[in-house]
Design an enzyme around this catalytic site. Sequence first.
Site, PDB file in Angstrom:
ATOM      1  N   GLY A   5     -86.899  32.024   7.182  1.00 26.92           N
ATOM      2  CA  GLY A   5     -87.576  32.203   8.369  1.00 26.92           C
ATOM      3  C   GLY A   5     -88.610  31.166   8.762  1.00 26.92           C
ATOM      4  O   GLY A   5     -89.641  31.343   9.501  1.00 26.92           O
ATOM      5  N   GLY A  48     -88.170  28.527  10.185  1.00 25.89           N
ATOM      6  CA  GLY A  48     -87.742  27.772  11.576  1.00 25.89           C
ATOM      7  C   GLY A  48     -86.831  26.547  11.475  1.00 25.89           C
ATOM      8  O   GLY A  48     -87.047  25.762  12.034  1.00 25.89           O
ATOM      9  N   SER A  49     -85.805  26.681  10.455  1.00 28.79           N
ATOM     10  CA  SER A  49     -85.030  25.603  10.379  1.00 28.79           C
ATOM     11  C   SER A  49     -84.265  25.224  11.528  1.00 28.79           C
ATOM     12  O   SER A  49     -83.964  24.132  11.753  1.00 28.79           O
ATOM     13  CB  SER A  49     -84.102  25.569   9.067  1.00 28.79           C
ATOM     14  OG  SER A  49     -83.038  26.908   9.435  1.00 28.79           O
ATOM     15  N   SER A  50     -83.679  26.462  12.332  1.00 27.73           N
ATOM     16  CA  SER A  50     -82.855  25.988  13.439  1.00 27.73           C
ATOM     17  C   SER A  50     -83.849  25.197  14.532  1.00 27.73           C
ATOM     18  O   SER A  50     -83.399  24.119  15.267  1.00 27.73           O
ATOM     19  CB  SER A  50     -82.640  27.288  14.236  1.00 27.73           C
ATOM     20  OG  SER A  50     -81.782  28.081  13.425  1.00 27.73           O
ATOM     21  N   ASP A  74     -91.876  27.935  17.837  1.00 21.62           N
ATOM     22  CA  ASP A  74     -91.538  27.189  16.669  1.00 21.62           C
ATOM     23  C   ASP A  74     -91.057  25.727  17.134  1.00 21.62           C
ATOM     24  O   ASP A  74     -91.232  24.764  16.304  1.00 21.62           O
ATOM     25  CB  ASP A  74     -90.380  28.011  16.029  1.00 21.62           C
ATOM     26  CG  ASP A  74     -89.310  28.506  17.149  1.00 21.62           C
ATOM     27  OD1 ASP A  74     -89.459  28.477  18.102  1.00 21.62           O
ATOM     28  OD2 ASP A  74     -88.464  29.415  16.772  1.00 21.62           O
TER      29      ASP A  74
END
Length: 323
Positions: free
Chosen positions: A108, A110-112, A155
């Site tokens: 969670g 925020g890799s995307s 993000d």
Amino acid sequence: MDKVTVSAPGKLLLYGDHAVVYGQPAIVTAIDQRVRLTAKKIPSSELLIDAPDTNVLKYNKKIDELGKNEIPKGVNFIEIAVTNFYKKYHIKTGLHIQTKSQFKSTFGFGSSSAITVCTIKALCLLFNKKLNNKEIFDLCLKTVLEIQGVGSGFDIASAIYGGTIYYIYPGKIIKPLHIQDLNLIIGYTGIKADTATIVKRVAEQKKTFPKLYDDVFLLSGKIVNAAKKEVEKSDFEKIGKLMNLSQGILESIEVSSKILTKLILAARESGAFGAKLSGAGVGDCMIAIAPKEKTKLVEMAVKKAGGQVMKVKINAEGVKIEI
Ligand code: PMV
């Protein structure tokens, strides 16, 4: 330029979770865990992607078919970002993209969004398009909303600007906050939460008591504004107390969970100034702020309660070129 490597930081949402989707402010900090992306022009007319962290290797798609047909979850942010950029600038060049992350996509962090930011930044450099940060932000937000349908974009702002920022949707305010390091302890629940599902669930719940939910979110905004003052003053005790208030809000809209609550209480009871969930809730991570001398005790308590403890540094640099 034919090849470029960029990196962008992961993030932690300190205050304003969920309410930020409804126009209230949030405070987010970039962390020293990064994703890297290398983009290289290739002669063949296709997009090749190697994303080992999401288990997608040797993915390929004809440039003319970008954005069409089934796209694996592990590469959809890259493909849609490339599609939007290529459409905007009428580009057809073949491309090979490789990614590498310092953290698991399940945390969670925020890799995307960090990957989306890396993709757009790398394409700007490769194709010599001089977009400013806000223009990069707008293109990334469009990409994420096309895929997830929901999201405030906090993000994305964090991955682009880095540091710690005060954010209002949809990038209406992106204000850097000058804050000292915070002694944060992160506890990962081991459960991957699907942000879009939880955000949609909150939207459904809001329909029953729309005015009350608006008031709850307004209160969240007030907590964020109070927190903005305290983080700038480095009043760690008040920062912690405001995290506890923020957690109360998140409990009230039912996005906490048994494991999150357990880790949060364990942190507070072992000497943290305060603790809350961070992000969508249900799973992912909780954060606590503790006096330096209590760090080990809080870490042990979170671990004993079933959390995986991580240490991160905040205020990391935003998206940048890697040599
Ligand atoms: O689960 P994360 O870390 O992507 O954070 C989600 C935060 C929300 O406020 C619930 C949604 C959003 O896009 O702001």
